[in-house]
Design a protein around this motif. Structure first.
Motif, PDB file in Angstrom:
ATOM      1  N   GLN A  19       0.799  -1.219   0.000  1.00  0.00           N
ATOM      2  CA  GLN A  19       0.000   0.000   0.000  1.00  0.00           C
ATOM      3  C   GLN A  19       0.837   1.277   0.000  1.00  0.00           C
ATOM      4  OE1 GLN A  19      -2.734  -1.695   3.280  1.00  0.00           O
ATOM      5  NE2 GLN A  19      -4.058  -0.331   2.134  1.00  0.00           N
ATOM      6  N   HIS A 113       0.678  -9.575   4.288  1.00  0.00           N
ATOM      7  CA  HIS A 113      -0.413  -8.606   4.320  1.00  0.00           C
ATOM      8  C   HIS A 113      -1.045  -8.539   2.925  1.00  0.00           C
ATOM      9  CE1 HIS A 113      -2.022  -4.777   6.449  1.00  0.00           C
ATOM     10  NE2 HIS A 113      -2.805  -5.024   5.401  1.00  0.00           N
ATOM     11  N   PHE A 114      -1.858  -9.518   2.615  1.00  0.00           N
ATOM     12  CA  PHE A 114      -2.675  -9.575   1.388  1.00  0.00           C
ATOM     13  C   PHE A 114      -1.898  -9.746   0.087  1.00  0.00           C
ATOM     14  CE2 PHE A 114      -6.169  -6.547   3.336  1.00  0.00           C
ATOM     15  CZ  PHE A 114      -6.547  -7.546   4.211  1.00  0.00           C
ATOM     16  N   ASN A 157      -1.922 -10.984   8.170  1.00  0.00           N
ATOM     17  CA  ASN A 157      -2.898  -9.917   8.396  1.00  0.00           C
ATOM     18  C   ASN A 157      -4.279 -10.333   7.898  1.00  0.00           C
ATOM     19  OD1 ASN A 157      -3.590  -6.939   8.841  1.00  0.00           O
ATOM     20  ND2 ASN A 157      -4.253  -7.264   6.726  1.00  0.00           N
ATOM     21  N   GLU A 158      -5.270 -10.162   8.723  1.00  0.00           N
ATOM     22  CA  GLU A 158      -6.683 -10.336   8.353  1.00  0.00           C
ATOM     23  C   GLU A 158      -6.936 -11.511   7.420  1.00  0.00           C
ATOM     24  OE1 GLU A 158      -8.395  -6.659   6.993  1.00  0.00           O
ATOM     25  OE2 GLU A 158      -8.289  -5.802   8.992  1.00  0.00           O
ATOM     26  N   HIS A 219      -8.963  -9.328  11.924  1.00  0.00           N
ATOM     27  CA  HIS A 219     -10.049  -8.375  11.644  1.00  0.00           C
ATOM     28  C   HIS A 219     -11.317  -8.880  12.328  1.00  0.00           C
ATOM     29  CE1 HIS A 219     -12.332  -5.513   8.986  1.00  0.00           C
ATOM     30  NE2 HIS A 219     -13.307  -6.312   9.394  1.00  0.00           N
ATOM     31  N   ASN A 279      -7.702  -5.839  14.477  1.00  0.00           N
ATOM     32  CA  ASN A 279      -7.920  -4.752  13.517  1.00  0.00           C
ATOM     33  C   ASN A 279      -9.397  -4.425  13.592  1.00  0.00           C
ATOM     34  OD1 ASN A 279      -5.323  -5.327  12.709  1.00  0.00           O
ATOM     35  ND2 ASN A 279      -5.800  -5.674  10.565  1.00  0.00           N
ATOM     36  N   TYR A 281     -12.602  -1.753  12.671  1.00  0.00           N
ATOM     37  CA  TYR A 281     -13.114  -0.623  11.896  1.00  0.00           C
ATOM     38  C   TYR A 281     -14.594  -0.339  12.112  1.00  0.00           C
ATOM     39  CZ  TYR A 281      -8.694  -0.493   9.488  1.00  0.00           C
ATOM     40  OH  TYR A 281      -7.368  -0.372   9.224  1.00  0.00           O
ATOM     41  N   TRP A 304     -18.969   3.132   6.105  1.00  0.00           N
ATOM     42  CA  TRP A 304     -18.846   2.206   7.231  1.00  0.00           C
ATOM     43  C   TRP A 304     -19.343   2.888   8.497  1.00  0.00           C
ATOM     44  CZ3 TRP A 304     -12.988   0.423   6.683  1.00  0.00           C
ATOM     45  CH2 TRP A 304     -12.800  -0.110   5.405  1.00  0.00           C
ATOM     46  N   GLU A 330      -4.720  -2.405  14.141  1.00  0.00           N
ATOM     47  CA  GLU A 330      -5.233  -1.410  13.193  1.00  0.00           C
ATOM     48  C   GLU A 330      -6.517  -0.834  13.750  1.00  0.00           C
ATOM     49  OE1 GLU A 330      -5.946  -2.507   9.081  1.00  0.00           O
ATOM     50  OE2 GLU A 330      -4.098  -3.665   9.023  1.00  0.00           O
ATOM     51  N   TRP A 365      -4.346   3.043  11.830  1.00  0.00           N
ATOM     52  CA  TRP A 365      -4.306   2.836  10.375  1.00  0.00           C
ATOM     53  C   TRP A 365      -4.806   4.107   9.740  1.00  0.00           C
ATOM     54  CZ3 TRP A 365      -2.178  -0.920   7.486  1.00  0.00           C
ATOM     55  CH2 TRP A 365      -2.339  -0.764   6.098  1.00  0.00           C
ATOM     56  N   GLU A 372      -5.370   2.094  -1.291  1.00  0.00           N
ATOM     57  CA  GLU A 372      -6.330   1.323  -0.495  1.00  0.00           C
ATOM     58  C   GLU A 372      -6.901   0.157  -1.327  1.00  0.00           C
ATOM     59  OE1 GLU A 372      -7.213   1.123   2.654  1.00  0.00           O
ATOM     60  OE2 GLU A 372      -9.000  -0.083   2.282  1.00  0.00           O
ATOM     61  N   TRP A 373      -6.055  -0.783  -1.676  1.00  0.00           N
ATOM     62  CA  TRP A 373      -6.472  -2.008  -2.385  1.00  0.00           C
ATOM     63  C   TRP A 373      -7.415  -1.684  -3.539  1.00  0.00           C
ATOM     64  CZ3 TRP A 373      -2.718  -4.762  -0.760  1.00  0.00           C
ATOM     65  CH2 TRP A 373      -2.314  -4.742   0.572  1.00  0.00           C
ATOM     66  N   PHE A 381      -6.972   7.292   4.512  1.00  0.00           N
ATOM     67  CA  PHE A 381      -7.028   6.852   5.915  1.00  0.00           C
ATOM     68  C   PHE A 381      -5.914   7.484   6.755  1.00  0.00           C
ATOM     69  CE2 PHE A 381      -9.930   3.145   6.545  1.00  0.00           C
ATOM     70  CZ  PHE A 381     -10.373   2.947   5.242  1.00  0.00           C
TER      71      PHE A 381
HETATM   72  C1  BGC Z   1      -6.393  -3.817   6.077  1.00  0.00           C
HETATM   73  C2  BGC Z   1      -5.682  -2.616   5.539  1.00  0.00           C
HETATM   74  C3  BGC Z   1      -6.698  -1.661   4.930  1.00  0.00           C
HETATM   75  C4  BGC Z   1      -7.614  -1.187   6.018  1.00  0.00           C
HETATM   76  C5  BGC Z   1      -8.663  -0.190   5.590  1.00  0.00           C
HETATM   77  C6  BGC Z   1      -7.680  -3.500   6.765  1.00  0.00           C
HETATM   78  O1  BGC Z   1      -8.669  -4.341   6.279  1.00  0.00           O
HETATM   79  O2  BGC Z   1      -5.528  -4.623   6.831  1.00  0.00           O
HETATM   80  O3  BGC Z   1      -4.730  -3.041   4.627  1.00  0.00           O
HETATM   81  O4  BGC Z   1      -6.115  -0.601   4.248  1.00  0.00           O
HETATM   82  O5  BGC Z   1      -8.262  -2.285   6.590  1.00  0.00           O
HETATM   83  O6  BGC Z   1      -9.552  -0.758   4.686  1.00  0.00           O
END
Ligand code: BGC
Length: 428
Positions: A19, A113-114, A157-158, A219, A279, A281, A304, A330, A365, A372-373, A381
């Motif tokens: 990223q 990480h992904f 990660n996640e 996550h 993590n 959110y 979100w 995160e 984060w 962002e993927w 972010f």
């Molecule tokens: C991930 C991050 C991502 C963040 C915000 C997480 O799911 O580990 O790589 O940028 O959330 O979407």
């Protein structure tokens, strides 16, 4: 309105190699971009150009008072072809870690990480049990080359987000839609985490180190029924939570595999984490099998729900499963114009500080806005703004607030008055 952190609480930031680094790394994300799978068409080859700006970025972190940094390595840079290790990439990461250490920033290294090199994807990636050895070879390379500098590791990660986005919802490469495959990938992640946990400990122990800490970045989100009085919604929320996060959490944390996950390897029950990495959110609101967002609640720029209490609920669940220090590996929000990030930080950190949970770390984060993927450059972010045309970094107001929080070990009344505005959330 003031609050203070507990004594042993440390604050820092998190990032992932893909990223921020940029560069033409032959991985699943460049592949997804080539296939047109990124919303705004932004290529991961640009990102934050951190591969060339790592020194400037690390110094900025130190200037901002950052105490801890969770960062990742790019598998395809270290192992660009099967069986080949790129020494220049190793040296590059070593220099970056050494600079962090010399500036007093404690590193937490994420191994996966992904992101996967395409040579691994072409062999079937995480779907094939026989490929687990490639990840474990990477773990060995990482500990052999960074083990003298780094004592704390996140293996994966996640894993639930990766497995579902790639193999169930078909949004990320290789864009499959199969529940059976999703669970296979989760099983492989659980196996790899446990083996990596054991390997990192035994390799560092053999070198005389006794301070190793290994975990994974999990996550988690609350799954609540849309209508709590509707038994179908209640049952569906429970099922979604189990299949998305609880079954895998138990497998990875305790070696306890239950339906739908199968223990193909005879892994023994145990305690496979030294900290509970979380993590956090948002929360999911469930009716039928649709994952939706609760109405009339504060939302971020990706829609979100902003729900600080959820962090405490998820932390309590993990702590109940296995008591370990909690690392918030995160937490952050998409706030493109930095309108409500201060309030978001305040609300989440206050909830954490006032809870009885054993929270020791907070990794925001993220540091710089980044790629962002599948959202590309469209979702910001960071506590540091990045101008993607010039790559100029500018500390945001939320970044200044973050620095002040570290300095004061909490939020003073004066800081609250200066930074936290109550009316800023968008309720939709
Ligand atoms: C991930 C991050 C991502 C963040 C915000 C997480 O799911 O580990 O790589 O940028 O959330 O979407």
């Amino acid at each position: 309105m003031e609050f203070y952190f507990k004594n042993n609480f440390l604050m820092g930031v998190a990032s992932a190699a893909t990223q921020i680094e940029g560069g033409d790394t032959d991985n699943n994300w460049l592949e997804l971009w080539k296939e047109g799978g990124i919303k705004d068409g932004a290529s991961p080859a640009v990102a934050d150009d951190h591969w060339n700006r790592w020194e400037e970025d690390t110094r900025l972190m130190a200037d901002m008072g950052i105490q801890i940094s969770r960062f990742g390595i790019e598998w395809g840079r270290i192992v660009p072809e099967e069986g080949k290790v790129d020494r220049t990439a190793i040296e590059h990461y070593r220099s970056e870690i050494q600079l962090m250490l010399s500036l007093g920033i404690r590193p937490l290294l994420t191994i996966h990480h992904f992101s996967n090199p395409m040579w691994f994807e072409k062999k079937g990636g995480w779907l094939k049990r026989e490929n687990n050895k490639y990840f474990l070879e990477l773990v060995k390379i990482v500990v052999e080359n960074f083990g003298d500098l780094v004592n704390e590791y996140i293996t994966i990660n996640e894993p639930n987000v990766y497995a579902t986005n790639c193999y169930c919802f078909g949004q990320w490469y290789p864009r499959h839609n199969s529940l059976a495959e999703t669970f296979t990938v989760m099983e492989n992640f659980a196996y790899c985490h446990i083996k990596a946990y054991e390997m990192i400990h035994s390799m560092r122990k053999a070198k005389g180190y006794s301070d190793t800490k290994v975990g994974f970045a999990n996550h988690l989100r609350p799954f609540d029924p849309k209508d709590p009085k509707n038994p179908a919604h209640v049952a569906e929320a429970k099922a979604a939570e189990w299949f998305f996060q609880r079954a895998l959490t138990e497998a990875m944390t305790l070696g306890k595999f239950s339906i739908p996950l199968i223990n193909h390897w005879g892994i023994k029950r145990g305690e496979y984490t030294d900290f509970n990495g979380i993590n956090y959110y948002s929360r999911s609101t469930i009716s039928g099998f649709a994952d939706s967002v609760k109405e009339n609640t504060p939302k971020n720029d990706l829609g979100w729900e902003i729900y600080p209490e959820g962090l405490i609920r998820c932390g309590a669940y993990l702590t109940g499963l296995l008591r370990r220090p909690l690392y918030i590996t995160e937490n952050g929000t998409c706030d493109n114009n930095d309108m409500f990030r201060e309030k978001y930080l305040y609300d989440h950190l206050k909830a954490v500080s006032e809870s009885p949970l054993p929270v020791e770390r907070y990794y925001h984060w993220c540091f710089c806005d980044n790629w962002e993927w599948a959202e590309g450059q469209s979702a910001r972010f960071g506590i540091v703004h990045v101008d993607y045309d010039t790559q100029k970094r500018t500390v945001k107001r939320s970044g200044q607030f973050f620095t002040e929080m570290i300095k004061n070990h909490g939020v003073t009344q004066k800081m609250y008055d200066e930074y936290v505005r109550d009316e800023v959330y968008k309720v939709r």
